[in-house]
Design a protein around this motif. Structure first.
Motif, PDB file in Angstrom:
ATOM      1  N   TYR A 153       0.849  -1.189   0.000  1.00  0.00           N
ATOM      2  CA  TYR A 153       0.000   0.000   0.000  1.00  0.00           C
ATOM      3  C   TYR A 153       0.883   1.236   0.000  1.00  0.00           C
ATOM      4  N   LEU A 154       0.296   2.366  -0.388  1.00  0.00           N
ATOM      5  CA  LEU A 154       0.999   3.645  -0.405  1.00  0.00           C
ATOM      6  C   LEU A 154       0.552   4.480   0.783  1.00  0.00           C
ATOM      7  N   THR A 155       1.494   5.156   1.412  1.00  0.00           N
ATOM      8  CA  THR A 155       1.193   5.996   2.559  1.00  0.00           C
ATOM      9  C   THR A 155       1.878   7.344   2.410  1.00  0.00           C
ATOM     10  N   ARG A 156       1.199   8.388   2.885  1.00  0.00           N
ATOM     11  CA  ARG A 156       1.788   9.734   2.931  1.00  0.00           C
ATOM     12  C   ARG A 156       2.609   9.953   4.197  1.00  0.00           C
ATOM     13  N   ALA A 157       2.587   8.993   5.112  1.00  0.00           N
ATOM     14  CA  ALA A 157       3.192   9.211   6.423  1.00  0.00           C
ATOM     15  C   ALA A 157       4.710   9.141   6.393  1.00  0.00           C
ATOM     16  N   VAL A 158       5.280   8.487   5.387  1.00  0.00           N
ATOM     17  CA  VAL A 158       6.741   8.336   5.314  1.00  0.00           C
ATOM     18  C   VAL A 158       7.240   8.988   4.028  1.00  0.00           C
ATOM     19  N   THR A 159       8.192   9.893   4.149  1.00  0.00           N
ATOM     20  CA  THR A 159       8.767  10.599   3.002  1.00  0.00           C
ATOM     21  C   THR A 159      10.267  10.760   3.228  1.00  0.00           C
ATOM     22  N   TRP A 160      10.949  11.273   2.225  1.00  0.00           N
ATOM     23  CA  TRP A 160      12.372  11.570   2.395  1.00  0.00           C
ATOM     24  C   TRP A 160      12.739  12.776   1.543  1.00  0.00           C
ATOM     25  N   SER A 161      13.836  13.397   1.886  1.00  0.00           N
ATOM     26  CA  SER A 161      14.364  14.510   1.092  1.00  0.00           C
ATOM     27  C   SER A 161      15.834  14.701   1.416  1.00  0.00           C
ATOM     28  N   PRO A 162      16.628  15.078   0.422  1.00  0.00           N
ATOM     29  CA  PRO A 162      18.033  15.407   0.686  1.00  0.00           C
ATOM     30  C   PRO A 162      18.173  16.859   1.112  1.00  0.00           C
ATOM     31  N   ARG A 163      19.231  17.152   1.832  1.00  0.00           N
ATOM     32  CA  ARG A 163      19.591  18.542   2.134  1.00  0.00           C
ATOM     33  C   ARG A 163      21.100  18.676   1.991  1.00  0.00           C
ATOM     34  N   ASP A 180      17.178  12.944   4.852  1.00  0.00           N
ATOM     35  CA  ASP A 180      16.231  12.902   5.964  1.00  0.00           C
ATOM     36  C   ASP A 180      15.082  11.971   5.600  1.00  0.00           C
ATOM     37  N   ILE A 181      14.911  10.884   6.363  1.00  0.00           N
ATOM     38  CA  ILE A 181      13.798   9.952   6.179  1.00  0.00           C
ATOM     39  C   ILE A 181      12.806  10.215   7.304  1.00  0.00           C
ATOM     40  N   ARG A 182      11.613  10.668   6.955  1.00  0.00           N
ATOM     41  CA  ARG A 182      10.637  11.136   7.944  1.00  0.00           C
ATOM     42  C   ARG A 182       9.496  10.146   8.101  1.00  0.00           C
ATOM     43  N   ASN A 183       9.141   9.884   9.337  1.00  0.00           N
ATOM     44  CA  ASN A 183       7.964   9.078   9.668  1.00  0.00           C
ATOM     45  C   ASN A 183       7.021   9.940  10.482  1.00  0.00           C
ATOM     46  N   MET A 184       5.888  10.305   9.907  1.00  0.00           N
ATOM     47  CA  MET A 184       4.957  11.215  10.571  1.00  0.00           C
ATOM     48  C   MET A 184       3.797  10.488  11.235  1.00  0.00           C
ATOM     49  N   LEU A 302      22.100  15.228  -8.852  1.00  0.00           N
ATOM     50  CA  LEU A 302      21.679  15.738  -7.554  1.00  0.00           C
ATOM     51  C   LEU A 302      20.157  15.780  -7.485  1.00  0.00           C
ATOM     52  N   PRO A 303      19.540  15.000  -6.595  1.00  0.00           N
ATOM     53  CA  PRO A 303      18.102  15.152  -6.369  1.00  0.00           C
ATOM     54  C   PRO A 303      17.785  16.528  -5.791  1.00  0.00           C
ATOM     55  N   GLY A 304      16.588  17.012  -6.038  1.00  0.00           N
ATOM     56  CA  GLY A 304      16.211  18.330  -5.536  1.00  0.00           C
ATOM     57  C   GLY A 304      16.128  18.359  -4.020  1.00  0.00           C
ATOM     58  N   GLY A 305      16.512  19.479  -3.430  1.00  0.00           N
ATOM     59  CA  GLY A 305      16.455  19.616  -1.984  1.00  0.00           C
ATOM     60  C   GLY A 305      16.928  20.988  -1.543  1.00  0.00           C
ATOM     61  N   SER A 306      16.972  21.190  -0.241  1.00  0.00           N
ATOM     62  CA  SER A 306      17.422  22.467   0.305  1.00  0.00           C
ATOM     63  C   SER A 306      18.945  22.536   0.291  1.00  0.00           C
ATOM     64  N   LEU A 307      19.464  23.748   0.183  1.00  0.00           N
ATOM     65  CA  LEU A 307      20.914  23.966   0.140  1.00  0.00           C
ATOM     66  C   LEU A 307      21.271  25.078   1.107  1.00  0.00           C
ATOM     67  N   THR A 308      22.169  24.772   2.040  1.00  0.00           N
ATOM     68  CA  THR A 308      22.697  25.755   2.981  1.00  0.00           C
ATOM     69  C   THR A 308      24.121  26.106   2.571  1.00  0.00           C
TER      70      THR A 308
END
Length: 427
Positions: A153-163, A180-184, A302-308
């Motif tokens: 199944y697909l869930t919105r509760a888990v996502t990831w993003s690079p920074r 960052d692998i997020r579990n909401m 490079l996957p899209g993400g935030s840059l500091t």
């Protein structure tokens, strides 16, 4: 650890089995091995899992079924209806009562009198599960024959993003990234295999929730909450335009958490700082300040993400970068640079009119004067876009809607001038 899928009726899940996660930027595919020993397979999903589930995505992979029924099951507290529980009194003593109705916590005392109580005042002989008043969802599949398969199944509760972090100094610059692998969800995941996907993937369902609103804890690879042998992220190549990565080992994704792992360490094949201006042509004189621009290229996708961006260890700004192919140029601004100013003067050299008296061709001379207030030289770059049917810049026909580009080195505490001639032909 509580499992994302629990055994019920004819479902048998071994203790060693665990979920596989295929994590995308805005959703995750959960894949859980299941085995049916009879003609039916019943699976219970905690309400925390059901809350983030994208409707219409539950399926059995590798196991045929003739029908599936989804229903809401009673919560744990409802299983105690008609049984004895205890109510804590004001003096600290416990009063045995019968739980009559779990929905509103109606109880009956030894004298046969009824009253409602608070859940906080109830005492049980066994430890209650997490969220004992929350119901679960049950799925019953009717199967042509027993066998093994995978619940997906697909869930919105888990996502990831690079920074990303760009560290720049007098000796050059370095680019590094974290994932960052997020579990909401109020639900931990015991993850056997993990794949990360970067790219533009759209699915149906509710909008993506804001990740930061649900985060309660952050677990990094170097913290005590992380496994000593933290997984590494390995690149798996490209899949139909998506960037694909995999974690090297199993890991635990706690409820309401963010697991952060080292990601990419690309090498920069180009890095430049400059004071820049992106603008549109106007016949009026203008002035202002240039902005702090950066330009770079990396030897990896490079996957899209935030840059500091850090200069000499200090943060000088943040921005977002989009999906970038290997060797593709990345250019961004971090705001105004008050020490680098410009004055732009426009002179109309000539103007031609048609028989009706309308101006059809105009020649302009545009002069930029840059003033640098820093104790070091600065590269100034201007991109000025021009609208019109036929445009000529410095004697070169440029076609429709081109841009004049100026490049000049401005000395420390000094000035520099750059001029271009523009012909706008709308005949």
């Amino acid at each position: 650890m509580r499992r994302i899928v629990t055994a019920a009726l004819a479902l048998s899940l071994g203790m060693a089995s665990a979920a596989d996660l295929r994590i995308y930027p805005s959703f995750t595919e959960v894949r859980e091995p299941v085995r049916a020993t009879g003609p039916t397979l019943t699976i219970s999903l905690p309400e925390a899992a059901w809350a983030g589930l994208i409707p219409g995505t539950l399926d059995l992979d590798g196991l045929s079924f003739s029908s599936a029924v989804q229903r809401q099951e009673a919560n744990w507290l409802a299983s105690l209806e008609g049984k004895t529980v205890y109510v804590k009194k004001e003096d600290g003593t416990l009063e045995p009562v019968t739980l009559v109705r779990a929905r509103d916590l109606l109880v009956r005392d030894a004298q046969g009198r009824y009253r409602t109580v608070r859940y906080e005042d109830l005492v049980f002989e066994v430890a209650p599960p997490l969220n004992p008043q929350t119901p679960s969802q049950a799925l019953t599949f009717t199967l042509p024959q027993p066998g093994a398969g995978t619940l997906t199944y697909l869930t919105r509760a888990v996502t990831w993003s690079p920074r990303y972090t760009l560290k720049a100094g007098t000796g050059g610059a370095q680019l590094s990234a974290l994932a960052d692998i997020r579990n909401m969800a109020d639900l931990p995941y015991d993850v056997k295999g993990t794949e990360l996907y970067a790219g533009d993937v759209e699915v149906q369902g509710q909008p993506v929730p804001a990740p930061y609103m649900a985060l309660r804890a952050e677990v990094t690879a170097s913290s005590g909450a992380a496994d000593a042998a933290a997984p590494k992220i390995n690149a798996l190549g490209e899949l139909r335009g998506l960037y694909r990565y995999a974690l090297s080992t199993p890991f635990t994704l706690p409820a309401n958490s963010t697991v952060t792992l080292p990601f990419l360490t690309p090498k920069l094949t180009q890095f430049e700082r400059y004071a820049g201006l992106n603008t549109y042509f106007t016949p009026q004189n203008t002035d202002g300040t240039l902005s702090r621009f950066y330009r770079l290229k990396a030897d990896q996708r490079l996957p899209g993400g935030s840059l500091t961006v850090r200069e000499e260890g200090r943060i000088v700004g943040q921005t977002q970068i989009s999906e970038t192919a290997r060797g593709e140029e990345i250019e961004f601004s971090l705001g105004n640079d008050p020490d680098v100013r410009y004055t732009r003067a426009v002179q109309t050299v000539s103007s031609e009119k048609n028989d009706k008296g309308n101006v059809v061709r105009t020649t302009y001379k545009v002069t930029y004067t840059f003033e640098n207030g820093k104790d070091r030289p600065v590269r100034a770059e201007v991109t000025e876009r021009v609208g019109g049917r036929r445009i000529t810049i410095d004697g070169v026909v440029r076609g429709q809607n081109p841009a004049a580009e100026l490049r000049v080195d401005v000395p420390a505490n000094g000035k520099a001038t750059k001029t271009f001639t523009l012909v706008v032909d709308n005949s």
